[in-house]
Motif scaffolding. Structure first.
Motif, short mmCIF file in Angstrom:
data_model
loop_
_atom_site.label_atom_id
_atom_site.label_comp_id
_atom_site.label_asym_id
_atom_site.label_seq_id
_atom_site.Cartn_x
_atom_site.Cartn_y
_atom_site.Cartn_z
N VAL A 1 0.60 -1.67 0.16
CA VAL A 1 -0.09 -0.07 0.14
C VAL A 1 0.79 1.81 -0.30
O VAL A 1 0.67 2.04 -0.85
N ALA A 2 1.92 1.26 1.09
CA ALA A 2 3.01 2.51 0.79
C ALA A 2 3.24 2.28 -0.44
O ALA A 2 3.50 3.59 -0.84
N GLU A 3 4.30 1.18 -1.61
CA GLU A 3 4.43 1.74 -2.26
C GLU A 3 3.15 2.37 -3.58
O GLU A 3 3.64 2.59 -4.07
N HIS A 4 2.41 1.45 -3.12
CA HIS A 4 1.62 2.15 -4.66
C HIS A 4 1.22 3.99 -4.12
O HIS A 4 0.13 4.29 -4.99
N GLY A 5 1.03 4.65 -3.32
CA GLY A 5 1.25 5.48 -2.38
C GLY A 5 0.15 6.23 -2.99
O GLY A 5 -0.72 7.89 -2.45
N ARG A 6 -1.45 5.30 -3.27
CA ARG A 6 -2.40 5.93 -2.43
C ARG A 6 -2.68 6.13 -0.90
O ARG A 6 -2.32 5.31 -0.48
N ARG A 7 -3.19 6.73 -0.58
CA ARG A 7 -3.81 7.26 1.01
C ARG A 7 -5.10 6.57 1.10
O ARG A 7 -6.19 6.91 0.60
N ARG A 8 -4.98 5.41 1.89
CA ARG A 8 -5.88 4.33 2.42
C ARG A 8 -5.87 4.15 3.50
O ARG A 8 -4.58 3.23 4.28
N PRO A 9 -7.08 3.91 4.96
CA PRO A 9 -5.88 3.30 6.02
C PRO A 9 -6.32 1.94 5.70
O PRO A 9 -6.39 1.38 5.05
N VAL A 10 -5.51 1.37 6.82
CA VAL A 10 -4.48 0.55 6.92
C VAL A 10 -4.75 0.28 8.54
O VAL A 10 -3.53 1.40 9.34
N GLU A 11 -5.71 -0.27 9.11
CA GLU A 11 -5.80 -1.03 10.21
C GLU A 11 -4.83 -2.12 10.74
O GLU A 11 -5.95 -3.14 10.29
N VAL A 12 -3.75 -2.43 11.24
CA VAL A 12 -3.63 -3.98 11.46
C VAL A 12 -3.43 -4.19 13.42
O VAL A 12 -3.34 -3.30 13.89
N PHE A 13 -4.02 -5.21 13.61
CA PHE A 13 -3.87 -5.69 14.86
C PHE A 13 -3.24 -6.84 14.63
O PHE A 13 -3.34 -8.20 14.15
N TYR A 14 -2.20 -7.31 15.16
CA TYR A 14 -1.52 -7.75 15.59
C TYR A 14 -1.20 -8.70 16.94
O TYR A 14 -0.57 -7.96 18.16
N GLY A 15 -1.82 -9.77 16.94
CA GLY A 15 -1.88 -10.48 17.41
C GLY A 15 -0.51 -11.36 18.60
O GLY A 15 0.10 -12.31 17.81
N ALA A 16 -0.43 -11.54 19.88
CA ALA A 16 0.35 -12.82 20.14
C ALA A 16 -0.96 -13.70 20.55
O ALA A 16 -0.95 -12.90 21.67
N ARG A 17 -0.07 -14.62 21.82
CA ARG A 17 -0.55 -15.09 22.86
C ARG A 17 0.66 -14.07 23.81
O ARG A 17 -0.92 -14.35 25.03
N HIS A 18 1.40 -14.38 23.98
CA HIS A 18 1.74 -13.47 25.22
C HIS A 18 2.62 -11.78 24.19
O HIS A 18 3.25 -12.45 23.24
N ASP A 19 3.15 -10.91 25.01
CA ASP A 19 3.93 -10.01 24.85
C ASP A 19 5.42 -10.21 23.51
O ASP A 19 5.13 -9.54 22.78
N ASP A 20 5.71 -11.37 24.71
CA ASP A 20 7.39 -11.39 23.87
C ASP A 20 6.96 -12.58 22.89
O ASP A 20 7.70 -12.41 22.03
N GLY A 21 5.83 -12.46 22.51
CA GLY A 21 5.64 -13.49 20.82
C GLY A 21 5.57 -12.12 19.89
O GLY A 21 4.93 -12.46 18.60
N LEU A 22 5.09 -11.32 19.85
CA LEU A 22 5.14 -10.07 19.80
C LEU A 22 6.54 -9.78 18.99
O LEU A 22 6.41 -8.50 19.24
N TYR A 23 7.31 -10.64 17.89
CA TYR A 23 8.33 -10.60 17.61
C TYR A 23 8.65 -9.54 16.63
O TYR A 23 10.07 -9.17 16.53
N ASP A 24 7.66 -8.78 15.83
CA ASP A 24 7.57 -8.10 14.82
C ASP A 24 7.27 -6.58 15.10
O ASP A 24 7.04 -6.24 14.21
#
Ligand SMILES: NC(=O)C1=CN([C@@H]2O[C@H](COP(=O)(O)OP(=O)(O)OC[C@H]3O[C@@H](n4cnc5c(N)ncnc54)[C@H](O)[C@@H]3O)[C@@H](O)[C@H]2O)C=CC1
Length: 530
Positions: free
Chosen positions: A420-443
Motif C-alpha cells: 500500500v505504501a509503495e502505491h502511494g495512495r492514502r487509504r486507511p490501513v488498520e493492523v491488529f497484531y496478535g500473539a499469545r503473550h507480549d514476547d510473542g510480538l516479535y515483529d
C-alpha cells in the motif's frame, strides 16, 4: 482459505497437507526408511554432500491414450465430448470450448474457486487446498457447496457415472488406493522414487484429487484452474507428461477391480475421458508455464535473524528474478530435507534488490521449520517453488484495509502494508497484531516503525493474556470493539482458529464475505505443498 496462508501455518507447522495430485513427490512428512515428522526420535538426516539436484526437463510429450475407448454418446443438449486424449501442438490449435484454449485461460475466467470437498482430513491433518484464484482477484472464503456449473443445470452423463463410481468405492477406498499404488509400482518401478517411502499420506491425496476432479467434471473453469495450478506445481517435483498414462492405466484397473456394481463399460469410458482431460490440462499448464518460468529457483540465505528462541526471519537471494505479489506465498525446500516442501509467505513486498524474506517459527516435530530456525545459516541454499496465493491488495479501490495478523501470520500483513505504501495512495490501513503473550510480538518494532512513517497506518498489538504494551483479548473480539469496518477490505492471516473466528466475527458485524480475504484455512504454513 489455504493450504496457503491461509491457514497456513506459514511457518508454523510441518504438518502434511495440501492439494496434490497423484504425482506428488515424496514429501513432507516422511523420508525413505524414516519416520514421519511427528514420530518420536526422528532426527534430521545429515546434510547431503552434493549440490541440489539438477532441474529435470519438463517436456510436453505426445499424449498416449490410456487405452482405446469409444467415446460415450453425448446427450442431445450438449456438444459432443472432446476426445481429450489428443495432445494439441499449441494452445491455438485447440477447438473452441477446449478447457485450455488461450481465450479460455483460467486467468480470464471467473468462478474458479474450488468448493470444499466433503472428504475427511487425513489423520495427519491433510486437507484439500482450494484452487488458487487468478492474481487479480481477491481470495474469497466460504466457497459454494456445489460446483458452479451444477447450479441450475443437470449433471452430465459422465459426471453421473463418475459420482456413482465414487460412491461405490467409498466403503473400500483404502483397499482401492493400496491396490492402485501396488499396481503402479509393480508395473512402473521407475515411478516409485517419485513418491514418499511411506504412502499413507499420499493415499488420501489421490482420492481428494479424484473427488475434486470428479465433482467438477462439468465445471470447466473451476476444473481448469485447479488442475492447471496442480500441473504447474508438479513441475518442481520433476513430473513428466509420460508419467500420466501409467497412472491412468492403474487407476482404471483399480476401479475395475473394486467398483462393483457401479462399474460398467459406460463408467469406464467416462473415467477414461475425464482422466484424459485432467491429465491434458495438467500437462498443458506445465508446458505453458515452462515457457514463462523455471520449475524452481535456488536461493542463498544471506540473512538469518533469530527474533525469539523459536522464530527466525530468513532472507534469501534467488539465483534469478523472482516475480511475486505482496500477500503471496511460496513453497520452499531445504538442503537437509530433500523433496520436502513447505509453504511460507513473503514477509516483504517485492524489493528493488530482489531479496525475499520469510518468518519461520520452529514447531514441535517440524522438520523443515526446525531446520530453518535452528540450523540454517547464511550461505545455505534453499529451493523455492513458484509464487502463489491471492491474498493480495486490490489497487482498483480506495477501500481501507483491516488486517488481522496472528503470530507469524503477521508476515504477509507486513508485505501488504509495504505494498500500500509503495502505491502511494492514502487509504486507511488498520493492523491488529496478535500473539499469545507480549514476547510473542516479535515483529512489533518493525510494525511500529512503519506506523511512524505512514500516517494512514495504525498498528495495535493484542495479546491473549499477560502483561502487555497493547490490548488484551482474542484478536476477533478486540477487532469487534473498533470499527465500523463496512468500508474496509479485511485480510486475515494466522492460525486456523483465528481465521475461522475472525471470519465469523466479521460476518456477524456485517462485513460482506467478498471483502474478507485469507489463504486456505486448512493448510497451515509449513505444510506440504501441492
Ligand atoms: N509464517 C508465515 O509465513 C505465515 C504463517 N501463518 C500461520 O500463522 C500461524 C502462526 O502461528 P503462531 O505464531 O504459533 O501463532 P499463535 O498460535 O501463537 O497465535 C497467534 C494469535 O492468534 C490468536 N489465536 C490463536 N488461536 C485462536 C482462536 N482459535 N481464535 C482466536 N484467536 C486465536 C492468538 O491469541 C494470537 O493472538 C500458523 O498457523 C502459521 O501457519 C500464516 C501466514 C503466513
Amino acid at each position: 482459505m489455504r493450504d496457503a496462508p491461509t491457514t497456513t501455518a506459514g511457518d508454523g507447522g510441518d504438518a502434511n497437507g495440501g492439494d496434490r495430485g497423484w504425482f506428488t513427490r515424496p514429501v513432507p512428512g516422511r523420508r525413505a526408511g524414516g519416520s514421519p515428522p511427528g514420530d518420536r526420535g526422528a532426527g534430521p538426516p545429515e546434510r547431503p554432500d552434493g549440490p541440489p539436484p539438477e532441474r529435470p526437463a519438463v517436456r510436453a510429450a505426445k499424449w498416449v491414450p490410456v487405452r482405446a475407448v469409444a467415446p460415450a454418446r453425448a446427450p442431445a443438449d450438449r456438444p459432443p465430448a472432446d476426445p481429450v486424449r489428443r495432445h494439441y501442438a499449441s494452445p491455438e490449435e485447440r477447438p473452441a470450448g477446449h478447457p485450455h484454449r488461450p481465450d479460455d485461460h483460467p486467468s480470464r475466467q471467473v468462478g474458479t474457486e474450488l468448493p470444499r470437498l466433503p472428504y475427511r482430513a487425513s489423520p495427519q491433518g491433510e486437507h484439500q487446498r482450494p484452487a488458487e484464484l487468478p492474481p487479480d482477484r481477491p481470495t474469497r472464503p466460504a466457497p459454494p457447496a456445489e460446483p458452479a456449473a451444477a447450479a441450475g443445470q443437470p449433471p452430465s452423463a459422465d459426471a453421473l457415472l463418475i459420482r456413482r463410481t465414487l460412491t461405490g468405492i467409498e466403503p473400500v477406498a483404502d483397499k482401492v488406493t493400496s491396490y492402485f499404488y501396488a499396481l503402479l509400482f509393480v508395473r512402473h518401478p521407475d515411478l516409485r522414487a517419485l513418491f514418499p517411502a511411506a504412502m499413507d499420506l499420499q493415499r488420501d491425496r489421490l482420492f481428494k484429487a479424484l473427488l475434486t476432479a470428479a465433482r467438477h467434471a462439468d465445471d470447466a473453469p473451476t476444473l481448469t484452474a485447479y488442475l492447471s495450478r496442480l500441473g504447474r506445481g508438479h513441475r518442481k517435483y520433476g513430473t513428466l507428461p509420460t508419467h500420466y498414462p501409467a497412472v491412468g492405466e492403474c487407476l482404471i484397473a483399480s476401479l475395475t477391480r473394486f467398483a462393483g456394481d457401479s462399474w460398467s463399460e459406460a463408467a469406464e469410458a467416462a473415467w477414461v475421458r475425464v482422466y484424459t482431460a485432467i491429465s491434458q490440462i495438467m500437462i498443458d499448464a506445465a508446458a505453458e508455464d515452462e515457457a514463462r518460468s523455471p520449475a524452481w529457483w535456488q536461493a542463498e540465505i544471506i540473512g538469518h535473524e533469530l527474533r525469539t528462541p523459536d522464530v527466525a526471519v530468513v532472507t534469501v537471494r534467488p539465483d534469478q528474478p523472482y516475480p511475486f505479489l505482496a500477500g503471496q506465498y511460496t513453497s520452499l525446500e531445504t538442503p537437509w530435507w530433500p523433496r520436502i516442501w513447505r509453504h511460507y509467505s513473503f514477509s516483504a513486498a517485492p524489493r528493488q534488490d530482489g531479496l525475499l524474506s520469510f518468518h519461520v517459527k520452529a514447531v514441535p516435530a517440524g522438520w523443515v521449520s526446525g531446520a530453518l530456525v535452528h540450523r540454517a545459516r547464511p550461505g545455505d541454499v534453499l529451493r523455492l517453488g513458484p509464487p502463489t496465493g491471492s491474498m493480495i491488495v486490490d489497487h482498483t479501490t480506495d477501500n481501507g484495509l483491516l488486517c488481522l495478523g496472528g503470530g507469524t501470520g503477521i508476515a504477509p500483513i507486513k508485505a501488504l502494508v509495504e505494498d500500500v505504501a509503495e502505491h502511494g495512495r492514502r487509504r486507511p490501513v488498520e493492523v491488529f497484531y496478535g500473539a499469545r503473550h507480549d514476547d510473542g510480538l516479535y515483529d512489533i518494532d518493525t510494525m511500529l516503525r512503519l506506523q511512524r512513517s505512514h500516517p494512514w497506518l495504525s498498528v495495535r498489538p493484542v495479546v491473549a493474556e499477560g502483561p502487555t504494551r497493547g490490548l488484551v483479548g482474542q484478536l476477533p473480539h478486540i477487532v469487534r470493539q473498533y470499527g465500523p469496518w463496512n468500508a474496509y477490505d479485511a485480510y486475515l492471516s494466522g492460525p486456523p482458529g483465528m481465521i475461522r473466528s475472525g471470519v465469523d466475527t466479521l460476518k456477524r458485524i456485517g462485513v460482506p464475505l467478498d471483502r474478507i480475504r485469507h489463504d486456505a484455512i486448512d493448510e497451515p504454513r509449513g505444510t506440504p505443498t501441492d
